[in-house]
Design an enzyme around this catalytic site. Structure first.
Site: not given
Ligand code: PBG
Length: 336
Positions: A201, A211, A258
């Protein structure tokens, strides 16, 4: 005698008609390959999310019906994300461990009313913390405390498994959390709950609309802590391999990359490094950018959508989390 017949090798022969092209198509995207992320709200009516056109937060009472509808379209998996009331947020994110919190109620609701749906539940503290970080901060507030966070995530994963999630999906990027969660689940007898690890990630700028959707704080740059102190550096490739293989070793059932579109090389690297199924998350910003360009008339939405999904599958992803899932499946059904 005709002229020199070169070139002797003519690849266009295999592209000559629609029938030949269909027959020789190497990669497909079917609804069964897609997982729909769903935002859940306690509000009575759906709440449209401005930065994710076509996507609304779904009231808890309508959630199971939505999941059942998706299954009829061939989409078996959903990833659930609660929008937590800001008044319930604290620095430690204690609401994550409240047995009747929105996320756990949502899982129970789907499990009882749409039992065939495969539920992926995010394990991270960011929806619950006032500062928006994915973990608990150290006493001096200068870092995210890895081990204290993992302890909390194990408890969260156990509650999530007990509520009926098929897979827990740690999205926090703390070290050692997959092994700790696996052990916690096994010791509690939850041996059949799977782990979808957000393995690679990245600290990406493509998460903005998400967010907004869950109403989590956007931790600002480096002040005092940056998400880059736990999420991966977009410049790094070998590190993703280490993260992925470590999660495999720690007991992950599926590993995820991701975002997806800007990280196709990483998907391919992991595809070649492991025989585990690979998931890719086409994140909120990837969805929003196509919609924004299409709204201007600059890009054709369906064609660009389909091309991005195809590319993610071609890179080696078995399943794709994407906000386009439902719309794709509707068009897929209409094409017959
Ligand atoms: C949080 C999480 C995030 C996303 C999925 N789980 C955001 C982050 O890490 O700030 C993002 C998914 C998206 O942008 O579609 N743990």
């Amino acid at each position: 005698m005709s002229a020199d017949p070169s070139p002797a090798l003519r690849l266009r022969r295999l592209r000559a008609s629609a029938g030949i092209r269909a027959m020789l198509t190497e990669t497909t995207v079917e609804p069964r390959h897609l997982i729909q992320p769903l935002f859940v709200t306690e509000a009575e009516a759906p709440e449209p999310i401005a930065s994710l056109p076509g996507i609304s937060r779904i009231p808890l009472t309508q959630l199971a019906a939505k999941c059942a509808e998706l299954r009829l379209l061939g989409i078996h998996g959903v990833a659930l994300f609660p929008k937590i009331d800001p008044r319930r947020k604290t620095a430690e994110g204690a609401e994550a461990l409240n047995p009747s919190n929105l996320a756990l109620r949502a899982i129970r609701e789907v499990k009882t009313k749409s039992p065939g749906t495969v539920i992926f539940a995010d394990i991270a503290l960011d929806p619950y913390t006032t500062h928006g970080h994915d973990g608990i901060l150290t006493e001096d507030g200068q870092d995210v405390d890895n081990d204290a966070t993992v302890e909390s995530l194990v408890k969260m994963a156990l509650l999530t498994a007990q509520a009926g999630a098929d897979f827990v999906a740690p999205s926090d990027m703390m070290d050692g959390r997959v092994a700790a969660i696996r052990r916690g689940l096994d010791l509690a007898g939850r041996t059949s709950t799977g782990i979808l690890a957000y393995s690679a990630k990245y600290a990406s700028a493509f998460y903005g609309p998400f967010r907004d959707a869950v109403g989590s704080a956007r931790p600002a740059g480096d002040a005092p802590i940056s998400k880059a102190s736990y999420q991966m550096n977009p410049a790094n490739r070998s590190e993703a391999l280490r993260e992925g293989l470590l999660d495999v070793q720690e007991g992950a059932d599926l590993i995820m990359v991701k975002p997806a579109g800007a990280y196709l090389d990483i998907i391919r690297d992991l595809r070649e490094a492991t025989s585990l199924p690979i998931a890719a998350y086409q994140v909120s910003g990837e969805y929003a950018q196509l919609h924004a360009a299409a709204a201007q008339g600059w890009l054709e939405l369906r064609a660009t959508r389909d091309e991005t999904l195809l590319a993610i599958r071609r890179a080696g992803a078995d399943v794709i989390l994407t906000y386009f899932a439902e719309a794709y499946a509707r068009d897929f059904a209409a094409r017959g």
